[in-house]
Design a protein around this motif. Structure first.
Motif, PDB file in Angstrom:
ATOM      1  N   ALA A   1      77.745  61.356  91.356  1.00 48.81           N
ATOM      2  CA  ALA A   1      76.705  61.193  90.340  1.00 48.81           C
ATOM      3  C   ALA A   1      75.946  62.503  90.114  1.00 48.81           C
ATOM      4  CB  ALA A   1      75.732  60.090  90.752  1.00 48.81           C
ATOM      5  N   VAL A   2      75.705  63.246  91.202  1.00 48.83           N
ATOM      6  CA  VAL A   2      74.988  64.525  91.080  1.00 48.83           C
ATOM      7  C   VAL A   2      75.839  65.544  90.326  1.00 48.83           C
ATOM      8  CG1 VAL A   2      73.964  66.428  92.362  1.00 48.83           C
ATOM      9  CG2 VAL A   2      73.663  64.081  93.172  1.00 48.83           C
ATOM     10  N   ILE A   3      77.128  65.598  90.636  1.00 48.56           N
ATOM     11  CA  ILE A   3      78.022  66.538  89.951  1.00 48.56           C
ATOM     12  C   ILE A   3      78.143  66.188  88.475  1.00 48.56           C
ATOM     13  CG2 ILE A   3      80.404  67.357  89.812  1.00 48.56           C
ATOM     14  CD1 ILE A   3      80.569  67.001  92.850  1.00 48.56           C
ATOM     15  N   ALA A   4      78.224  64.890  88.173  1.00 48.04           N
ATOM     16  CA  ALA A   4      78.263  64.478  86.765  1.00 48.04           C
ATOM     17  C   ALA A   4      76.963  64.860  86.056  1.00 48.04           C
ATOM     18  CB  ALA A   4      78.489  62.968  86.667  1.00 48.04           C
ATOM     19  N   ALA A   5      75.832  64.758  86.776  1.00 50.90           N
ATOM     20  CA  ALA A   5      74.543  65.135  86.182  1.00 50.90           C
ATOM     21  C   ALA A   5      74.502  66.625  85.872  1.00 50.90           C
ATOM     22  CB  ALA A   5      73.402  64.758  87.123  1.00 50.90           C
ATOM     23  N   VAL A   6      75.123  67.445  86.720  1.00 53.47           N
ATOM     24  CA  VAL A   6      75.167  68.893  86.472  1.00 53.47           C
ATOM     25  C   VAL A   6      75.834  69.168  85.130  1.00 53.47           C
ATOM     26  CG1 VAL A   6      76.167  71.076  87.231  1.00 53.47           C
ATOM     27  CG2 VAL A   6      75.108  69.550  88.898  1.00 53.47           C
ATOM     28  N   GLY A   7      76.968  68.516  84.879  1.00 56.57           N
ATOM     29  CA  GLY A   7      77.678  68.718  83.614  1.00 56.57           C
ATOM     30  C   GLY A   7      76.877  68.253  82.419  1.00 56.57           C
ATOM     31  N   LEU A   8      76.244  67.069  82.532  1.00 58.36           N
ATOM     32  CA  LEU A   8      75.477  66.538  81.410  1.00 58.36           C
ATOM     33  C   LEU A   8      74.233  67.379  81.128  1.00 58.36           C
ATOM     34  CD1 LEU A   8      75.734  62.711  82.195  1.00 58.36           C
ATOM     35  CD2 LEU A   8      76.851  63.957  80.337  1.00 58.36           C
ATOM     36  N   VAL A   9      73.571  67.844  82.179  1.00 58.34           N
ATOM     37  CA  VAL A   9      72.381  68.685  81.985  1.00 58.34           C
ATOM     38  C   VAL A   9      72.767  70.013  81.337  1.00 58.34           C
ATOM     39  CG1 VAL A   9      70.554  69.956  83.177  1.00 58.34           C
ATOM     40  CG2 VAL A   9      71.042  67.606  83.819  1.00 58.34           C
ATOM     41  N   LEU A  10      73.889  70.578  81.737  1.00 58.66           N
ATOM     42  CA  LEU A  10      74.347  71.826  81.116  1.00 58.66           C
ATOM     43  C   LEU A  10      74.666  71.619  79.638  1.00 58.66           C
ATOM     44  CD1 LEU A  10      76.643  73.366  83.887  1.00 58.66           C
ATOM     45  CD2 LEU A  10      74.370  74.127  83.178  1.00 58.66           C
ATOM     46  N   LEU A  11      75.204  70.470  79.282  1.00 58.31           N
ATOM     47  CA  LEU A  11      75.447  70.175  77.866  1.00 58.31           C
ATOM     48  C   LEU A  11      74.139  70.083  77.093  1.00 58.31           C
ATOM     49  CD1 LEU A  11      78.358  67.554  78.018  1.00 58.31           C
ATOM     50  CD2 LEU A  11      78.476  69.931  77.234  1.00 58.31           C
ATOM     51  N   LYS A  12      73.134  69.450  77.688  1.00 62.14           N
ATOM     52  CA  LYS A  12      71.831  69.365  77.034  1.00 62.14           C
ATOM     53  C   LYS A  12      71.208  70.745  76.881  1.00 62.14           C
ATOM     54  CE  LYS A  12      70.074  66.122  79.761  1.00 62.14           C
ATOM     55  NZ  LYS A  12      69.096  65.118  80.264  1.00 62.14           N
ATOM     56  N   LEU A  13      71.353  71.579  77.914  1.00 64.04           N
ATOM     57  CA  LEU A  13      70.833  72.944  77.830  1.00 64.04           C
ATOM     58  C   LEU A  13      71.561  73.745  76.760  1.00 64.04           C
ATOM     59  CD1 LEU A  13      70.360  73.815  81.611  1.00 64.04           C
ATOM     60  CD2 LEU A  13      68.563  73.412  79.927  1.00 64.04           C
ATOM     61  N   LEU A  14      72.865  73.517  76.600  1.00 63.82           N
ATOM     62  CA  LEU A  14      73.621  74.204  75.554  1.00 63.82           C
ATOM     63  C   LEU A  14      73.094  73.819  74.175  1.00 63.82           C
ATOM     64  CD1 LEU A  14      75.976  75.966  74.607  1.00 63.82           C
ATOM     65  CD2 LEU A  14      77.462  73.946  74.769  1.00 63.82           C
ATOM     66  N   ALA A  15      72.819  72.530  73.971  1.00 63.37           N
ATOM     67  CA  ALA A  15      72.252  72.101  72.690  1.00 63.37           C
ATOM     68  C   ALA A  15      70.895  72.743  72.447  1.00 63.37           C
ATOM     69  CB  ALA A  15      72.132  70.574  72.661  1.00 63.37           C
ATOM     70  N   PHE A  16      70.074  72.819  73.500  1.00 65.63           N
ATOM     71  CA  PHE A  16      68.760  73.464  73.377  1.00 65.63           C
ATOM     72  C   PHE A  16      68.908  74.940  73.022  1.00 65.63           C
ATOM     73  CE2 PHE A  16      65.538  76.078  75.492  1.00 65.63           C
ATOM     74  CZ  PHE A  16      64.387  75.627  74.861  1.00 65.63           C
ATOM     75  N   VAL A  17      69.845  75.630  73.684  1.00 60.04           N
ATOM     76  CA  VAL A  17      70.049  77.053  73.443  1.00 60.04           C
ATOM     77  C   VAL A  17      70.541  77.291  72.015  1.00 60.04           C
ATOM     78  CG1 VAL A  17      71.560  78.980  74.056  1.00 60.04           C
ATOM     79  CG2 VAL A  17      70.385  77.720  75.843  1.00 60.04           C
ATOM     80  N   ILE A  18      71.393  76.424  71.507  1.00 58.07           N
ATOM     81  CA  ILE A  18      71.881  76.559  70.125  1.00 58.07           C
ATOM     82  C   ILE A  18      70.720  76.454  69.138  1.00 58.07           C
ATOM     83  CG2 ILE A  18      73.284  75.468  68.333  1.00 58.07           C
ATOM     84  CD1 ILE A  18      75.279  74.709  70.523  1.00 58.07           C
TER      85      ILE A  18
END
Length: 320
Positions: free
Chosen positions: A263-280
């Motif tokens: 669950a923690v590893i999956a959260a890492v991927g999802l949080v990075l996707l959210k950060l990518l959207a924020f950075v865009i």
């Protein structure tokens, strides 16, 4: 493994998450801005290379400087790591240090970092560093009321100033997130990130014209390890503010609901996707706006304050 040790390990994982990916977030942001502007630019890994190169260089310290100059880079590097212990970075449930401070403490720790960095910039007597520190204090003085209003607004709904509780409240209430007041708070906090991080239209992080510099001027006298810590600490601070924005205000979902490592590893991927959207979004905003003149920065932050004040007012009165 007991729950206490599990939470301590997860806290360390959150710190490691920031240290590992903060330079990447900054590198992706710079790369996106260059792509939008039609430039070839550098690699997204350039921030890692810069930090590694600076750690390998010798450090030159002015004879007129005091302990403040040497201590400021350490504070700038460490404070965002303290903040990440208080916010939901990877887990939706409170960890060991979650109740050591609330959202006001988050703003206080960030303010301490900015205070010492500004003092360090003035400590060597460099004229441009002193001017930049003075301008930074001006921006910080105008931004602090917006910080307070944002935190008060989001805490009013959750009946708590603990970021984990605010995250849980927003995540369980779709109707609250669709209210106009919530969108106003999101907009005000986004404007605050632009100002606090020295992004366009408040400041240009890529600009090196000494008379116009604000944020970059405070690190002019640093070299070697101190310069590396300043650069890494700046990337850490940007990522921490982005995590508060995406995990608490905008998308309070996708975090680990259990202590299982999958669950923690999956959260890492999802949080990075959210950060990518924020950075865009951040890159699009920066490349479509022009840098404001110095005397217009107060108007920019005044707009953020009025938006947040209006959001709090209509929430307290029950209009929306």
């Amino acid at each position: 493994m007991s729950a206490l040790w599990t939470h301590l390990v997860l806290n360390l994982c959150q710190v490691g998450f920031i240290l590992l990916f903060a330079p990447l977030v900054e590198g992706v942001l710079h790369r996106l801005e260059e792509i939008i502007q039609g430039k070839s630019g550098v690699s997204i890994w350039q921030t890692y290379r810069d930090i590694w190169k600076l750690f390998a260089k010798d450090e030159v310290v002015s004879e007129q400087s005091t302990w403040v100059f040497r201590f400021a880079p350490i504070v700038a590097f460490v404070m965002p790591l303290f903040v990440v212990l208080l916010i939901p970075a990877l887990t939706a449930y409170p960890l060991f240090f979650a109740f050591m401070g609330d959202m006001v403490a988050v703003g206080f720790l960030m303010a301490i970092s900015g205070f010492f960095v500004a003092l360090g910039g003035m400590d060597t007597g460099n004229l441009y560093a002193a001017v930049g520190a003075s301008r930074t204090h001006m921006v910080g003085f105008l931004a602090e009321p917006v910080f307070i209003m944002v935190f008060f607004s989001v805490s009013y709904v959750a009946n708590s100033t603990i970021p984990y509780f605010v995250n849980a409240t927003w995540g369980a209430s779709w109707t609250s997130m669709l209210q106009p007041a919530h969108f106003m708070v999101i907009l005000a906090f986004f404007l605050l990130i632009l100002a606090d991080e020295g992004r366009i239209p408040v400041d240009s992080p890529a600009g090196k014209v000494e008379i116009a510099m604000i944020g970059h001027s405070k690190g002019l006298e640093y070299s070697g390890t101190s310069a590396a810590l300043m650069k890494w600490g700046g990337a850490n601070k940007l990522m921490v503010l982005a995590l508060v924005f995406v995990n608490v205000l905008v998308t309070p979902w996708g975090l680990a609901q259990s202590t299982q490592w999958t669950a923690v590893i999956a959260a890492v991927g999802l949080v990075l996707l959210k950060l990518l959207a924020f950075v865009i979004i951040l890159a699009l905003v920066e490349t479509t706006l022009a840098k404001l003149r110095l005397f217009r920065i107060s108007e920019f932050l005044a707009v953020a304050f009025i938006i947040c004040l209006f959001a709090v007012s209509i929430r307290l009165t029950g209009i929306a």
